[in-house]
Design an enzyme around this catalytic site. Structure first.
Site, mmCIF file in Angstrom:
data_model
loop_
_atom_site.group_PDB
_atom_site.id
_atom_site.type_symbol
_atom_site.label_atom_id
_atom_site.label_comp_id
_atom_site.label_asym_id
_atom_site.label_seq_id
_atom_site.Cartn_x
_atom_site.Cartn_y
_atom_site.Cartn_z
ATOM 1 N N LYS A 20 0.835 -1.204 0.000
ATOM 2 C CA LYS A 20 0.000 0.000 0.000
ATOM 3 C C LYS A 20 0.873 1.259 0.000
ATOM 4 O O LYS A 20 0.671 2.176 -0.822
ATOM 5 C CB LYS A 20 -0.896 0.004 1.236
ATOM 6 N N LYS A 125 -17.560 -5.987 -7.246
ATOM 7 C CA LYS A 125 -17.131 -6.955 -6.245
ATOM 8 C C LYS A 125 -16.807 -8.310 -6.881
ATOM 9 O O LYS A 125 -17.471 -8.760 -7.803
ATOM 10 C CB LYS A 125 -18.210 -7.124 -5.178
ATOM 11 N N ILE A 447 -21.886 11.840 0.120
ATOM 12 C CA ILE A 447 -22.225 10.540 0.702
ATOM 13 C C ILE A 447 -21.923 10.496 2.196
ATOM 14 O O ILE A 447 -22.511 9.694 2.918
ATOM 15 C CB ILE A 447 -21.494 9.415 -0.041
ATOM 16 N N TRP A 577 -19.006 -6.704 6.246
ATOM 17 C CA TRP A 577 -17.647 -6.189 6.277
ATOM 18 C C TRP A 577 -16.929 -6.527 7.578
ATOM 19 O O TRP A 577 -15.915 -5.909 7.913
ATOM 20 C CB TRP A 577 -17.649 -4.685 6.023
ATOM 21 N N GLU A 621 -23.192 -7.270 -2.104
ATOM 22 C CA GLU A 621 -22.082 -8.213 -2.138
ATOM 23 C C GLU A 621 -22.339 -9.455 -1.285
ATOM 24 O O GLU A 621 -21.695 -10.483 -1.472
ATOM 25 C CB GLU A 621 -20.790 -7.551 -1.693
ATOM 26 N N GLU A 681 -23.557 4.157 -6.938
ATOM 27 C CA GLU A 681 -22.480 4.358 -7.899
ATOM 28 C C GLU A 681 -23.028 4.260 -9.306
ATOM 29 O O GLU A 681 -23.745 3.326 -9.639
ATOM 30 C CB GLU A 681 -21.401 3.297 -7.678
ATOM 31 N N HIS A 710 -13.103 7.039 -6.616
ATOM 32 C CA HIS A 710 -11.975 6.121 -6.488
ATOM 33 C C HIS A 710 -10.849 6.470 -7.448
ATOM 34 O O HIS A 710 -9.813 5.816 -7.449
ATOM 35 C CB HIS A 710 -12.437 4.680 -6.709
ATOM 36 N N CYS A 742 -19.404 7.900 -3.917
ATOM 37 C CA CYS A 742 -19.127 7.280 -2.624
ATOM 38 C C CYS A 742 -18.542 8.347 -1.711
ATOM 39 O O CYS A 742 -18.472 9.528 -2.069
ATOM 40 C CB CYS A 742 -18.155 6.102 -2.820
#
Length: 773
Positions: A20, A125, A447, A577, A621, A681, A710, A742
Site C-alpha cells: 500500500k 465486487k 455521501i 464487512w 455483495e 455508484e 476512487h 461514494c
C-alpha cells in the site's frame, strides 16, 4: 508419498501494508518504478519463503498483484481499451494504473506520462466478497495478444530463489464472464480469440520448467447456462491438447459445484479443487465419480474467515477420503485464496488473549493444514499439540460469558413485523418531507465522509497512544467539522454532512462502540489496489451500551441552518464487512446489529436529526452466487435494514447508499428497503446501472453518483451534467438527487474541492435547463 499441502494464493499487501505505502508513494511521485517493483519482489520472496518454511509444499506464484488479478489478466492478454493509448507490445505500468485509477494526464513515477483525461475501468465486487476487481471491457472486434509475461517472470523469480511454484491464472471463461461487452454481445463469443494467448502463456511456463498450473474458474460455483458449459469444455479441451505436459489444477471456490460437478470432473484437467467450507455437499457427491489419477485439492480450512479450524472434525472428514484414494492423489488447501484474511495473528499483541486464541490468520491457516497433513500421514500423535489447542479453543468459545447474552436474545425474540414498517408509504411521506426541507430541484449532497488529512490521522494516532488528551482531540475534530460545514455552505451544497473526521472506518467506528466486537492492529486485508480495510471480528451477541453519533451530529447541526445528515452504517454492511462468528446464523447476527442501530436512530431523531443516512454499501455483495439461495438472504437483509430505519416519523427522511453493484437482479428488494432516498455508484458505468431502475419504475428518490471518487481525476461540470441528462432518460427529474459515487475520505482536499464545485455547477446548469424547458 507425503500428503501435499497447498495454498491457492497468499495475502499480498505485506504484514505491515508495505505494498500500500509503496503504491501510494509511486502514485505521488515519491517512488520511482524500479523502487516500486523492488518492493513488490521483496514481498513475493518473503511470501514464498514463509510458506516453504511452514511446510507448504505447493506454493503459488502469480497470485501477487500490484492492483488486481483480473486487471493483470486483461494486461496479460492485451484486453486494453483504445482509450488507454496502447498500440501493442508490453503494457507500461503507467497504462496499467491508468486502467485502474484513471488519469488526468501528466507525469507519474519515474517520469512516464498518462494518456490525458481517461477514466478508470468500472469496478465491482469479486463474487460475494469485499474484494473489488476491475471489469474488463470488450468490443465485438476485440483482438487479444500477449502483452505481459508476468506469470512466467514470477515463476522464474521464485525458481531463482530455489522455490518451485505452481503458477496461478484467472481462467479464460471466468475472465470473459466477468467482463463487459460494448454493444451487449456475449463475451464468451470471444473465447476462440482468447484461448491462443492462454496457450502461449502455458507453453512459456512449461518451457521454463513449470509442471503444474492452477487455473481459477470460480464461475463453476455459479449457475451456468449451456453456452458457458460448452465454453469450459472447449477451453480445457484445447489447453489439454495444446500443452499436454503441463498439468492443470482446476480451482473453483466460494460455493459448491453442485449441478456443475459432473462438468468439472469431466474436464481434462489433472486436478480439481473443491471448496469444502462452503460446498461440503460436493464431497459426498464425488464419491466413486472421480476419474482414476485425477488429483483432488480439498479446501478444508476457511480462506475467508478468521476462526481456528476444528481439527478433530476435519480429521474425521478426511480419514475416509485418504483411505479410499491414498495420499498421492490428494492435497489439502484453504477453501480459496488467503487474500481475504490478514497475515499473522501473532502480531496482535494488544488483542485480548482469549479472543486471540480463537483466531487463525493466513499463516496460522497454513499451520493448520500442515498439522492436518501430519496427523493423516503419521497419526494424531504427530500433531498432538495442534489438535489439543483446537479442542481448547472450541471449549473456550462455547463457555465464554462474553459470547452469549440473554438480554440480547430476549429482545430479538420480542421483535414484531410492525417494527420493520414505516408509519406511512413513501407517497404520503414525500410531500411531508418536501414541505419540511424546501429543497431545490436536483438537490446536491455528498455521501458522508470528507478527506482525512495528515493532521487528523496524526491526532488520532496521538490520542490512541495517550499523547493527546480526549478534550484536545475532540476540539480538533470539532474544528475540522466546523471548517467542513462552512466550506460546504460556501460552495452551495444543499444538504450537508459533518465529514466523519472522528471515524477511522465506517464499520470499525461502530463496532468499537458495540458489544460483541473485537479489533486488530495489523489485521489488514486488501479491498482493491492500495485500499486496505481492517474488518472487525464479530465474536459475540451485539448490544449498544450508549449513543455513538448523536453528539457529533448535534455539534455539526448547530453550525448551520441547512439540514445536516446524520450518518450511520447499516446492519447488513456491518455484518458483511466483518469477520462474522460461525456459531450463529448470519441472519440472527444481523438482526442483533439492527436492533442496536435502531436505538441510535431513535436517539438521533429525538435530538432533532431530520435526515438520517443508513449506508448499506455491502448489501449486494452478500448476495449468494446461486440464484436459488438469494431470496432468503434478501428477505432477512431487507428486514434488518427496515428494522433499523422504521421507527421514525414520516417527516424524518431516511437515506441509504450502495457501492459498486449490479442492481438489476435485486431491484425489487432495494425498493422494499423503503428508504426515502438512495444514492448509488453510476459514473464508471456511465449511468448504465440505471437501466434496472427504468424497467422497474423505482418509486422513491435516487441519487445516481456523477463522479468516480476512487479515481484522482476531476471531471468537468459539463461531463457531470451529461451524466445527469443520461439519468433523466430513465428517472423523473423530481426524484433525482446529485452526489458523488461514494464517500470522500480517501481523496485529497484539492481534488475534492474542485470536483464538488463542478458538481454544484452541473446541478445549477440542470436547474436552469429545467426552468427554461
Amino acid at each position: 508419498m507425503s500428503l501435499a499441502i497447498a495454498t491457492l494464493g497468499a495475502p499480498r499487501i505485506g504484514p505491515r501494508r508495505e505494498l500500500k505505502f509503496a503504491l501510494e508513494a509511486y502514485w505521488a511521485g515519491r517512488l520511482c518504478e524500479a523502487e516500486l517493483l523492488d518492493t513488490a519482489a521483496r514481498l513475493r520472496a518473503a511470501n514464498w519463503r514463509d510458506q516453504a518454511a511452514r511446510g507448504v509444499t505447493v506454493i503459488p506464484s502469480n497470485d501477487f498483484s500490484l492492483y488486481d488479478q483480473v486487471l493483470d489478466t486483461a494486461a496479460l492478454v492485451g484486453a486494453v481499451p483504445d482509450a488507454y493509448g496502447w498500440s501493442g507490445g508490453p503494457l507500461s505500468l503507467q497504462s496499467y494504473f491508468a486502467m485502474a485509477r484513471g488519469a488526468d494526464g501528466g507525469a507519474c513515477g519515474c517520469g512516464g506520462s498518462h494518456a490525458a483525461g481517461v477514466a478508470a475501468l468500472e469496478m465491482t465486487k469479486w463474487f460475494d466478497t469485499n474484494y473489488h476487481y476491475l471489469v474488463p471491457e470488450f468490443t465485438a472486434g476485440q483482438r487479444f495478444s500477449l502483452a505481459s509475461t508476468k506469470p512466467v517472470d514470477e515463476f522464474r523469480e521464485a525458481k531463482a530463489l530455489g522455490i518451485h511454484t505452481r503458477p496461478v491464472l484467472v481462467g479464460p471463461v471466468t475472465f470473459l464472464k466477468l467482463g463487459k461487452a460494448a454493444g451487449g454481445f456475449d463475451p464468451l463469443t470471444l473465447l476462440d480469440r482468447l484461448l491462443p494467448v492462454y496457450v502461449d502463456v502455458l507453453k512459456l511456463l512449461a518451457a521454463h520448467g513449470a509442471d503444474w498450473v492452477q487455473i481459477d474458474e470460480p464461475i463453476l460455483a455459479t449457475d451456468l447456462d449451456d453456452t458457458a458449459r460448452a465454453a469450459l469444455e472447449r477451453a480445457y479441451g484445447l489447453i489439454a491438447s495444446a500443452v499436454p505436459k503441463l498439468k492443470v489444477m482446476l480451482a473453483s471456490y466460494f460455493g459448491p459445484l453442485a449441478d456443475n460437478l459432473d462438468l468439472a470432473l469431466s474436464l481434462p484437467a489433472a486436478g480439481l479443487h473443491l471448496d469444502l467450507v462452503r460446498g461440503r455437499a460436493d464431497l459426498a457427491a464425488i464419491d466413486g465419480r472421480v476419474p482414476a489419477g485425477k488429483r483432488l485439492s480439498l479446501g478444508v480450512v476457511d480462506g475467508r474467515n478468521v476462526w481456528r479450524a476444528d481439527l478433530d472434525a476435519l480429521l474425521d472428514l478426511l480419514r475416509p477420503i485418504v483411505a479410499r484414494r491414498g495420499l498421492d492423489h490428494l492435497e489439502l488447501a484453504p477453501s480459496c485464496s488467503l487474500l481475504h484474511v490478514p497475515h499473522d495473528v501473532e502480531a496482535e499483541t494488544d488483542l485480548d488473549p482469549e479472543t486471540r486464541s480463537w483466531l487463525a490468520f493466513g499463516r496460522q491457516k497454513m499451520d493448520e493444514l500442515v498439522a492436518l497433513g501430519k496427523a493423516l500421514e503419521s497419526g494424531p500423535e504427530a500433531a498432538a499439540g495442534a489438535i489439543a489447542a483446537s479442542r481448547d479453543v472450541r471449549q473456550s468459545r462455547r463457555t465464554s460469558p462474553r459470547v452469549i447474552r440473554s438480554d440480547v436474545r430476549a429482545r430479538l425474540a420480542a421483535v414484531t413485523p410492525a417494527m420493520a414498517r414505516r408509519k406511512s408509504p413513501f407517497a404520503a411521506r414525500s410531500p411531508v418531507q418536501q414541505a419540511r426541507f424546501g429543497l431545490p430541484a436536483f438537490p446536491t449532497t455528498t455521501i458522508g465522509s470528507f478527506p482525512q488529512t495528515a493532521e487528523v490521522r496524526r491526532a488520532r494516532q496521538a490520542f490512541g497512544k495517550g499523547a493527546l488528551t480526549e478534550a484536545a482531540y475532540r476540539d480538533l475534530l470539532k474544528a475540522e467539522a466546523a471548517a467542513c460545514i462552512g466550506w460546504q455552505e460556501e460552495i452551495g451544497l444543499d444538504v450537508l454532512v459533518h465529514g466523519e473526521f472522528e471515524r477511522n472506518d465506517m464499520v470499525q467506528y461502530f463496532g468499537e462502540r458495540l458489544d460483541g466486537f473485537a479489533f486488530t492492529r495489523h489485521g489488514w486485508v486488501q479491498s482493491y489496489g492500495s485500499r486496505c480495510v481492517r474488518p472487525p471480528i464479530l465474536y459475540g451477541d451485539v448490544a449498544r451500551p450508549e449513543p455513538m453519533t448523536v453528539d457529533w451530529w448535534r455539534h455539526a447541526q448547530s453550525l448551520t441552518a441547512k439540514p445536516v445528515k446524520a450518518m450511520l452504517t447499516g446492519p447488513v454492511t456491518i455484518l458483511n464487512w466483518s469477520f462474522v462468528r460461525d456459531d450463529l446464523p448470519r441472519d440472527v447476527v444481523c438482526r442483533q446489529i439492527a436492533l442496536s442501530l435502531r436505538d441510535e436512530v431513535a436517539d438521533l431523531e429525538a435530538a432533532g436529526a431530520a435526515m438520517i443516512q443508513i449506508d448499506e454499501a455491502a448489501l449486494r455483495e452478500g448476495l449468494p452466487i446461486r440464484a436459488a439461495e438469494r431470496g432468503g438472504y434478501l428477505d432477512w437483509a431487507v428486514e434488518s435494514f427496515r428494522l433499523t430505519a422504521s421507527g421514525v416519523a414520516d417527516a424524518t427522511q431516511i437515506h441509504t447508499h450502495m457501492c459498486y453493484s449490479e442492481f438489476n437482479d435485486i431491484i425489487a428488494s432495494i425498493a422494499a428497503m423503503d428508504a426515502d432516498v438512495i444514492s448509488i455508484e453510476c459514473s464508471r458505468s456511465k449511468m448504465e446501472l440505471l437501466a434496472a431502475f427504468a424497467d422497474f419504475h423505482y418509486p422513491n428518490d435516487i441519487g445516481p453518483g456523477v463522479y468516480d471518487i476512487h479515481s484522482p481525476r476531476v471531471p468537468p461540470a459539463g461531463e457531470m451534467a451529461r451524466l445527469i441528462r443520461a439519468a433523466l432518460v430513465r428517472l423523473p427529474a423530481e426524484r433525482i438527487w446529485i452526489n458523488p459515487d461514494c464517500g470522500l475520505k480517501t481523496r485529497g482536499w484539492p481534488e475534492v474541492r474542485a470536483a464538488l464545485v463542478n458538481m454544484v455547477a452541473a446541478a445549477r446548469q440542470l436547474r436552469a435547463e429545467a426552468a427554461g424547458a
